[in-house]
Design an enzyme around this catalytic site. Structure first.
Site, short mmCIF file in Angstrom:
data_model
loop_
_atom_site.label_atom_id
_atom_site.label_comp_id
_atom_site.label_asym_id
_atom_site.label_seq_id
_atom_site.Cartn_x
_atom_site.Cartn_y
_atom_site.Cartn_z
N MET A 1 -3.89 -7.20 -6.94
CA MET A 1 -3.34 -8.30 -7.72
C MET A 1 -4.39 -9.32 -8.13
O MET A 1 -4.20 -10.53 -7.97
CB MET A 1 -2.20 -8.96 -6.94
CG MET A 1 -1.03 -8.03 -6.68
SD MET A 1 -0.40 -7.31 -8.22
CE MET A 1 1.09 -6.49 -7.66
N HIS B 1 1.25 0.20 -13.33
CA HIS B 1 2.04 -1.00 -13.58
C HIS B 1 3.51 -0.62 -13.68
O HIS B 1 3.85 0.36 -14.35
CB HIS B 1 1.56 -1.68 -14.87
CG HIS B 1 2.25 -2.98 -15.14
ND1 HIS B 1 1.91 -4.14 -14.47
CD2 HIS B 1 3.28 -3.29 -15.95
CE1 HIS B 1 2.70 -5.11 -14.88
NE2 HIS B 1 3.54 -4.63 -15.78
N GLY C 1 0.79 -1.23 0.00
CA GLY C 1 0.00 0.00 0.00
C GLY C 1 0.82 1.27 0.00
O GLY C 1 0.34 2.32 0.43
N SER C 2 2.05 1.20 -0.52
CA SER C 2 2.83 2.45 -0.53
C SER C 2 2.25 3.44 -1.54
O SER C 2 2.29 4.66 -1.31
CB SER C 2 4.31 2.18 -0.79
OG SER C 2 4.53 1.65 -2.07
C1 GAR Z 1 3.41 -1.23 -7.44
O1 GAR Z 1 4.75 -1.17 -7.86
C2 GAR Z 1 2.51 -1.38 -8.64
O2 GAR Z 1 3.00 -0.75 -9.80
C3 GAR Z 1 2.48 -2.89 -8.82
O3 GAR Z 1 2.42 -3.38 -7.50
C4 GAR Z 1 3.15 -2.51 -6.65
C5 GAR Z 1 2.32 -2.27 -5.40
O4 GAR Z 1 3.10 -1.65 -4.41
N1 GAR Z 1 1.37 -3.30 -9.60
C6 GAR Z 1 1.40 -4.32 -10.47
O5 GAR Z 1 2.38 -5.02 -10.65
C7 GAR Z 1 0.12 -4.54 -11.23
N2 GAR Z 1 0.27 -5.52 -12.27
P1 GAR Z 1 2.39 -0.95 -3.17
O6 GAR Z 1 1.39 -1.95 -2.58
O7 GAR Z 1 3.49 -0.62 -2.22
O8 GAR Z 1 1.69 0.29 -3.69
#
Ligand code: GAR
Length: 204
Positions: A93, A112, A14-15
């Site tokens: 996801m 993404h 969730g950053s």
């Molecule tokens: C992020 O880097 C986002 O781009 C990626 O998951 C991460 C979530 O990080 N998304 C994907 O890969 C979608 N296919 P977070 O939970 O710290 O925001």
């Protein structure tokens, strides 16, 4: 059209959710208001972040439902109760079914960690490193029925440095995400993103 009432969907750390909440707090989301966090993993750190930010959360386990469609129907009911106009996927996801996609067509965006259409799907940063590209980056796009296939709204590049690991590259990609996503969400909330076919335009 303006979509100021926003739900953020996230499954993990969730950053990006935190960066969006911070942007709102700092007055950088324009009229955008994060009204709800939706997570498919109640135990994920993002749930704690929502609590700390004082943002209501809908935390559901898909396996508690008989089907993916029933799980999403419960989400749609809550979104409608809260009059949500825009869905912002931030590390959510799961593939989305027509139950959610149809009522929110053209109003769901995703971030993404690659320059799509390269390295769609899981572990985009690892895929880019393994391939040996010199340039990767971040894409924000509208969501359609496919995996990371919808119309691109914005992209920003990140150079791959010699000796990069998944962790070091992810760190730089994340920093770009935290800047880019709030900018795009602001434009969406203010009705400045136009979509025609696969082409998008952010008006000044
Ligand atoms: C992020 O880097 C986002 O781009 C990626 O998951 C991460 C979530 O990080 N998304 C994907 O890969 C979608 N296919 P977070 O939970 O710290 O925001």
């Amino acid at each position: 059209m303006k979509w100021s009432r926003i739900a953020v969907f996230a499954s993990g750390q969730g950053s990006n959710f935190a960066a969006l909440a911070e942007a709102e707090r700092a007055g950088q989301l324009g009229g955008g208001r994060i009204e709800l966090l939706v997570s498919d993993r109640p135990e994920a750190p993002v749930a704690k972040r929502a609590e700390e930010a004082g943002i209501p959360a809908l935390l559901l386990r898909p396996k508690d439902f008989a089907s993916r469609e029933l799980y999403e129907a419960e989400i749609v009911a809550e979104l409608q109760r809260r009059d949500i106009g825009l869905i912002v996927l931030a590390g959510y996801m799961r593939l989305i079914t027509p139950v959610l996609l149809t009522p929110y067509a053209g109003r769901i965006v995703n971030i993404h960690p690659s320059l799509l259409p390269a390295f769609a799907g899981k572990d985009a940063i690892g895929q880019a490193l393994d391939y040996g590209v010199k340039l990767t980056g971040v894409t924000v796009h509208f969501v359609d029925g496919g995996m990371d296939t919808g119309p691109v709204i914005a992209q920003r590049s990140v150079a791959v440095e010699p000796g990069d690991t998944v962790e070091s590259l992810a760190e730089r990609i994340h920093q770009v995400e935290y800047e880019l996503y709030p900018e795009v969400v602001r434009a969406l909330a203010e009705g400045k993103v136009e979509l025609e076919g696969r082409k998008t335009l952010i008006r000044e």
